[in-house]
Design an enzyme around this catalytic site. Structure first.
Site, short mmCIF file in Angstrom:
data_model
loop_
_atom_site.label_atom_id
_atom_site.label_comp_id
_atom_site.label_asym_id
_atom_site.label_seq_id
_atom_site.Cartn_x
_atom_site.Cartn_y
_atom_site.Cartn_z
CB THR A 225 26.33 13.88 32.32
OG1 THR A 225 25.54 13.51 31.68
CG2 THR A 225 27.58 13.65 33.10
CB THR B 4 27.91 28.81 28.46
OG1 THR B 4 26.89 28.77 27.78
CG2 THR B 4 29.48 29.00 28.41
CB THR C 153 29.01 10.93 26.09
OG1 THR C 153 29.48 11.41 25.90
CG2 THR C 153 29.80 10.87 28.16
CG ASN D 89 24.28 18.92 23.13
OD1 ASN D 89 24.55 18.46 23.89
ND2 ASN D 89 22.85 18.21 22.99
CE LYS E 22 26.53 9.59 32.25
NZ LYS E 22 27.00 10.37 30.71
CD GLU F 187 22.34 15.50 25.86
OE1 GLU F 187 24.12 15.60 27.17
OE2 GLU F 187 22.90 16.31 24.89
#
Length: 381
Positions: A139, A381, A172, A376, A161, A251
Site C-alpha cells: 500500500t 483523498t 497494518t 496520513n 507488507k 511511513e
C-alpha cells in the site's frame, strides 16, 4: 532475492493496477496463522480464524487497496466469495484458501475487479513471480519485503507488507511464510506464535493497531521431519528480518530505531520497556532530528509499567566499539557530541540494562517525520 519461491512446492503471481493489487500463492500443507487483536477486526479475519482451525492450507489470495473492514455482513459474504475466487484460480478447495485484505477501512471490495485479476494470474515458481506478488500487496510501502533463512536440512521464507498503522498486537501488515519442513499443524501454530511475539509484535511505526493484520505459515513437508526447536529458531529469524524491514520502511521514516533491553527480571518486562521506548513520539522525533535527548528514553522506560530501580539503570547508544555510554548505574556519563554522531546513520540503537535479572528483549521502530503526517493527512483523498 528469491525467498518463498525458493521453497519447493511454492508458486506465486501478482499484479498491481493503481492502488489495487492482487496476489496469488499456491502451496499446500500444514497451516498456521495469527491475527490482529483489534476488536474492530475485519470480517475476513473472523472467517480465517475459524477456517484455519482445521490446520490445512493450500493457497493464498490477497488484495490491496481495500481492507474490507467494518463492512458487516456484506464484508463477510465478500470474503467468502474472495476465497471461492482464490479456490477457482488455484484449483483448490475454497475452504483451504487463506484470504487477506489491506487498504482503506470502511470500503467494500470490488469483487468484479478481483475476479478479473485472478483470472489473469498464473502462479509459477520463479523469482519474478514472487517479486510481483510482493508488490501486489503493498500500500504505502516503498520497498518489497522478503526473507529466506536456512536451518538444518530445511528452509523458512516469507514475504510481507507493512508501512503504517503499525503497532504491537500485530502490526497494518500481511505476512505469508513458508517452510519445507514436515511438522504437524499444532506444532506449527505453537512455533508461529512464539516467532510472532518476538518479531511482528515488537515493531512500532505509529502505535495504531490494524484491523486486518494476519500472518499465515505453510509447511509443505518436502524436506522431511525436523525438530520443532530448530524450526522455531529459524522461523523467528525470518520473522525478525521481515519485521525490521517493515519498521525501516515506516511511513515517512528515515531511520530504523532498535531498543535492546537486558538485565530484566523476565522477558515480559524487557519487552514492555523496549516497546514503550520505540512507541514514544518524543523518542521518535528526537531520533529524526538527531537530537541526543537521551532523557526521553529513560522517561519512557520509567512509565512502561515495569518494576525496577531507576538508580540501577544504564543506557548506551550505538553498537560495538562505537557504543557510547549515556548513563551508568544512574550516573550521567553522556558525551553529547558522540551521542549525536551515533544518530547520523540510518539505524539508531539504544541499549538499556536494568540490572534486575538476566532476561532480555528487543523491539524495533522508526523515527517520526513530517512526511508521516503528510501521508496520513491525505490517505483517502
Amino acid at each position: 532475492m528469491k525467498s518463498i519461491c525458493g521453497i519447493a512446492g511454492v508458486e506465486a503471481a501478482g499484479m498491481k493496477e493503481g492502488k489495487y493489487g492482487l496476489a496469488l500463492i499456491r502451496a499446500a500443507g500444514a497451516g498456521a496463522a495469527v491475527f490482529t487483536q483489534n476488536k474492530a477486526r475485519a470480517p475476513v479475519i473472523d472467517l480465517m480464524a475459524e477456517r484455519m482451525r482445521k490446520g490445512r492450507i493450500e493457497g493464498i489470495i490477497a488484495n490491496s487497496g481495500c481492507a474490507n473492514a467494518y463492512t458487516g455482513r456484506r464484508g463477510l459474504s465478500d470474503a467468502i466469495e474472495m476465497a471461492e475466487i482464490g479456490g477457482d484460480a488455484l484449483g483448490s478447495d475454497p475452504n483451504r484458501i487463506g484470504v487477506a485484505s489491506t487498504g482503506v477501512i470502511g470500503r467494500y471490495l470490488d469483487l468484479e475487479l478481483i475476479h478479473r485479476q485472478a483470472g489473469e494470474l498464473t502462479p509459477v515458481h520463479s523469482e519474478d513471480a514472487e517479486l510481483q506478488a510482493a508488490r501486489a500487496i503493498m500500500t504505502t510501502d516503498l520497498v518489497e519485503k522478503h526473507a529466506l533463512f536456512s536451518g538444518e536440512g530445511f528452509s523458512v521464507a516469507g514475504i510481507a507488507k507493512g508501512s503504517g498503522m503499525i503497532a504491537p498486537n500485530m502490526a497494518t501488515m500481511l505476512g505469508f511464510l513458508y517452510t519445507d519442513a514436515d511438522i504437524s499443524d499444532k506444532k506449527l501454530q505453537e512455533s508461529l506464535k512464539i516467532a510472532v511475539r518476538r518479531s511482528f509484535n515488537r515493531i512500532v511505526v505509529d502505535g495504531d493497531v490494524s484491523t486486518n493484520d494476519c500472518v499465515f505459515l505453510t509447511a509443505t513437508g518436502e524436506a522431511g521431519k525436523i525438530k520443532r526447536k530448530d524450526l522455531e529458531d529459524t522461523l523467528t529469524k525470518a520473522c525478525i528480518s521481515l519485521a525490521q524491514s517493515i519498521a525501516r520502511d515506516g511511513e515517512g521514516a528515515t531511520k530504523l530505531i532498535e531498543v535492546a533491553v537486558c538485565g530484566a527480571r523476565n522477558e515480559g518486562d524487557a519487552e514492555k520497556i523496549a516497546k514503550t521506548v520505540v512507541t514514544s513520539p518524543l523518542v521518535k522525533t528526537a531520533v529524526y532530528g538527531q537530537d541526543p535527548n537521551w532523557g526521553r528514553v529513560v522517561a519512557a522506560a520509567g512509565y512502561a509499567g515495569v518494576d525496577f530501580e531507576i538508580p540501577d539503570l544504564s543506557l548506551w547508544i550505538g553498537t560495538g566499539e562505537e557504543k557510547t555510554p549515556l548513563v551508568q548505574k544512574g550516573e550521567i556519563t553522556a558525551d553529547l557530541v558522540a551521542a549525536k554522531a551515533a544518530m547520523r546513520g540510518d539505524t539508531v540503537v539504544f541499549t538499556i540494562d536494568l540490572d534486575s535479572g538476566s532476561a532480555e528483549a528487543t523491539a524495533w521502530g522508526c523515527d517520526l517525520t513530517e512526511k508521516y503526517v503528510e501521508i496520513n493527512g491525505k490517505y483517502t483523498t
